[in-house]
Design a protein around this motif. Structure first.
Motif, PDB file in Angstrom:
ATOM      1  N   LYS A  60       0.840  -1.194   0.000  1.00  0.00           N
ATOM      2  CA  LYS A  60       0.000   0.000   0.000  1.00  0.00           C
ATOM      3  C   LYS A  60       0.882   1.252   0.000  1.00  0.00           C
ATOM      4  CE  LYS A  60      -4.173  -1.970   2.013  1.00  0.00           C
ATOM      5  NZ  LYS A  60      -5.224  -1.853   3.059  1.00  0.00           N
ATOM      6  N   THR A  61       0.312   2.341  -0.497  1.00  0.00           N
ATOM      7  CA  THR A  61       1.072   3.577  -0.702  1.00  0.00           C
ATOM      8  C   THR A  61       0.497   4.712   0.133  1.00  0.00           C
ATOM      9  OG1 THR A  61       1.594   2.877  -2.957  1.00  0.00           O
ATOM     10  CG2 THR A  61       1.923   5.204  -2.437  1.00  0.00           C
ATOM     11  N   ILE A  62       1.388   5.480   0.761  1.00  0.00           N
ATOM     12  CA  ILE A  62       0.982   6.574   1.654  1.00  0.00           C
ATOM     13  C   ILE A  62       1.600   7.875   1.156  1.00  0.00           C
ATOM     14  CG2 ILE A  62       1.112   7.505   3.999  1.00  0.00           C
ATOM     15  CD1 ILE A  62       1.490   3.781   3.344  1.00  0.00           C
ATOM     16  N   LEU A  63       0.812   8.939   1.183  1.00  0.00           N
ATOM     17  CA  LEU A  63       1.299  10.281   0.858  1.00  0.00           C
ATOM     18  C   LEU A  63       1.324  11.122   2.126  1.00  0.00           C
ATOM     19  CD1 LEU A  63       2.060  12.590  -1.121  1.00  0.00           C
ATOM     20  CD2 LEU A  63      -0.402  13.027  -1.369  1.00  0.00           C
ATOM     21  N   PHE A  64       2.496  11.649   2.466  1.00  0.00           N
ATOM     22  CA  PHE A  64       2.638  12.588   3.569  1.00  0.00           C
ATOM     23  C   PHE A  64       2.693  14.011   3.002  1.00  0.00           C
ATOM     24  CE2 PHE A  64       4.209   8.779   5.605  1.00  0.00           C
ATOM     25  CZ  PHE A  64       3.863   8.918   6.950  1.00  0.00           C
ATOM     26  N   ARG A  65       2.121  14.937   3.748  1.00  0.00           N
ATOM     27  CA  ARG A  65       2.166  16.347   3.356  1.00  0.00           C
ATOM     28  C   ARG A  65       2.574  17.182   4.568  1.00  0.00           C
ATOM     29  NH1 ARG A  65       2.996  20.442  -0.312  1.00  0.00           N
ATOM     30  NH2 ARG A  65       1.679  22.237   0.131  1.00  0.00           N
ATOM     31  N   PHE A  66       3.706  17.897   4.434  1.00  0.00           N
ATOM     32  CA  PHE A  66       4.187  18.760   5.497  1.00  0.00           C
ATOM     33  C   PHE A  66       4.165  20.209   5.008  1.00  0.00           C
ATOM     34  CE2 PHE A  66       6.805  14.787   6.323  1.00  0.00           C
ATOM     35  CZ  PHE A  66       5.930  14.304   7.295  1.00  0.00           C
ATOM     36  N   VAL A  67       3.606  21.113   5.794  1.00  0.00           N
ATOM     37  CA  VAL A  67       3.487  22.513   5.400  1.00  0.00           C
ATOM     38  C   VAL A  67       4.640  23.330   5.973  1.00  0.00           C
ATOM     39  CG1 VAL A  67       0.972  22.313   5.264  1.00  0.00           C
ATOM     40  CG2 VAL A  67       2.028  23.168   7.367  1.00  0.00           C
ATOM     41  N   SER A  68       4.779  24.568   5.505  1.00  0.00           N
ATOM     42  CA  SER A  68       5.879  25.429   5.941  1.00  0.00           C
ATOM     43  C   SER A  68       5.511  26.268   7.155  1.00  0.00           C
ATOM     44  CB  SER A  68       6.297  26.353   4.801  1.00  0.00           C
ATOM     45  OG  SER A  68       5.225  27.222   4.445  1.00  0.00           O
ATOM     46  N   TRP A  69       4.215  26.348   7.475  1.00  0.00           N
ATOM     47  CA  TRP A  69       3.709  27.150   8.601  1.00  0.00           C
ATOM     48  C   TRP A  69       3.958  28.645   8.408  1.00  0.00           C
ATOM     49  CZ3 TRP A  69       0.581  24.342  11.451  1.00  0.00           C
ATOM     50  CH2 TRP A  69       0.790  22.948  11.501  1.00  0.00           C
ATOM     51  N   ASN A  70       3.981  29.092   7.147  1.00  0.00           N
ATOM     52  CA  ASN A  70       4.197  30.513   6.857  1.00  0.00           C
ATOM     53  C   ASN A  70       2.923  31.255   6.482  1.00  0.00           C
ATOM     54  OD1 ASN A  70       6.988  30.431   7.278  1.00  0.00           O
ATOM     55  ND2 ASN A  70       7.388  29.713   5.190  1.00  0.00           N
ATOM     56  N   VAL A 129      -3.144   6.874  -3.938  1.00  0.00           N
ATOM     57  CA  VAL A 129      -2.625   6.385  -2.653  1.00  0.00           C
ATOM     58  C   VAL A 129      -3.731   5.765  -1.799  1.00  0.00           C
ATOM     59  CG1 VAL A 129      -0.770   8.086  -2.696  1.00  0.00           C
ATOM     60  CG2 VAL A 129      -2.882   8.611  -1.461  1.00  0.00           C
ATOM     61  N   ASP A 130      -3.304   4.951  -0.846  1.00  0.00           N
ATOM     62  CA  ASP A 130      -4.236   4.281   0.058  1.00  0.00           C
ATOM     63  C   ASP A 130      -4.514   5.103   1.313  1.00  0.00           C
ATOM     64  OD1 ASP A 130      -4.537   1.393  -1.125  1.00  0.00           O
ATOM     65  OD2 ASP A 130      -2.396   1.861  -1.241  1.00  0.00           O
ATOM     66  N   LEU A 131      -3.638   6.073   1.598  1.00  0.00           N
ATOM     67  CA  LEU A 131      -3.808   6.888   2.803  1.00  0.00           C
ATOM     68  C   LEU A 131      -3.032   8.185   2.657  1.00  0.00           C
ATOM     69  CD1 LEU A 131      -4.788   7.183   5.786  1.00  0.00           C
ATOM     70  CD2 LEU A 131      -2.658   6.042   6.467  1.00  0.00           C
ATOM     71  N   PHE A 132      -3.628   9.268   3.157  1.00  0.00           N
ATOM     72  CA  PHE A 132      -2.966  10.573   3.226  1.00  0.00           C
ATOM     73  C   PHE A 132      -2.742  10.913   4.693  1.00  0.00           C
ATOM     74  CE2 PHE A 132      -3.451  15.088   4.145  1.00  0.00           C
ATOM     75  CZ  PHE A 132      -2.565  15.693   3.282  1.00  0.00           C
ATOM     76  N   ILE A 133      -1.556  11.398   5.015  1.00  0.00           N
ATOM     77  CA  ILE A 133      -1.252  11.879   6.364  1.00  0.00           C
ATOM     78  C   ILE A 133      -0.607  13.246   6.213  1.00  0.00           C
ATOM     79  CG2 ILE A 133      -0.004  11.473   8.518  1.00  0.00           C
ATOM     80  CD1 ILE A 133       0.137   8.503   7.773  1.00  0.00           C
ATOM     81  N   GLY A 134      -1.212  14.285   6.750  1.00  0.00           N
ATOM     82  CA  GLY A 134      -0.618  15.594   6.543  1.00  0.00           C
ATOM     83  C   GLY A 134      -1.149  16.691   7.430  1.00  0.00           C
TER      84      GLY A 134
END
Length: 239
Positions: A60-70, A129-134
């Motif tokens: 299974k495939t996971i996509l992570f998303r991290f922001v810059s907080w700007n 993807v099977d799951l998004f975490i961000g």
């Protein structure tokens, strides 16, 4: 921002899950902002977009998303810290395909997972993807519009996120504790993608085609304003 433009407008259109009451100028519609461009009436997905990048199609495939907080709305909010990113990504990457979309730089341990598709292909990636975490509310909500389960990690609240969480499409964590466990729980379900897609179908059946509604509203203004004030259910002609 709303307070700045409010005096200069005759109508303010918002989703019916928008938290604020903007007074007599506000007209609510049963939909989400993201449905204006992700409704199936108007958008189709290339679900093979990651096939050439995925090292093991049986995982299974996971996509992570991290922001810059700007962004202005990020002031005072929080999500993952670096040690959290390293711990959660490493644990999941041991047994799954992992891709990371990040607004900020990544340490070498994580940069090897950086997503290399074009930015305009991100919704195709989400559909694969099977799951998004961000940490980004918009991308979490976009996943809900596609039927991909999303774990949203951010202290910021949003009416759309609340509604999508009730629909069983998003899991909102205000802190990182519990995120890894929930992710592994979802990924351990054999038919998790089908299960969450069925939740998506139930959710979208209750919503309107936002694009069709907005086109009608603008092209028929100001008559459309009067119609919506007198009969808000008229919007359900746009499905």
């Amino acid at each position: 921002q709303v307070n700045l433009y409010k005096p200069f407008t005759d109508v303010i259109l918002t989703s019916d899950v928008f938290h604020r009451d903007l007074g007599k100028k506000q007209i609510k519609y049963s939909g989400f902002h993201e449905l204006a461009y992700l409704h199936p009436n108007h958008f189709t997905f290339d679900k093979d977009i990651l096939s050439s990048l995925v090292t093991n199609p049986n995982k299974k495939t996971i996509l992570f998303r991290f922001v810059s907080w700007n962004a202005t709305h990020d002031i005072g909010q929080r999500g993952f810290i670096l040690s959290d990113k390293l711990r959660v990504v490493k644990k999941i990457a041991d047994t799954h395909n992992v891709f990371i979309s990040s607004e900020s730089s990544l340490p070498a341990e994580l940069d090897k997972y950086r997503l290399t598709t074009n930015p305009e292909q991100i919704h195709d990636v989400m559909s694969y993807v099977d799951l998004f975490i961000g940490e980004g509310a918009t991308m979490a909500s976009e996943c809900a519009m596609i039927g991909t389960p999303a774990i949203y990690v951010n202290t910021m609240e949003a009416g759309s996120i609340d509604d999508q969480e009730k629909s069983g499409l998003i899991f909102h964590f205000r802190k990182v504790e519990g995120v890894l466990e929930k992710a592994l729980e979802i990924l351990s379900q054999k038919d998790s993608k089908d299960y969450f897609y069925s939740n998506y179908k139930k959710m979208i059946s209750k919503k309107i085609d936002v694009t069709a509604f907005l086109v009608w509203f603008v092209e028929n203004y100001p008559t459309s304003k009067q119609i919506m004030k007198e009969n808000p259910d008229y919007q359900y002609n746009f499905k």
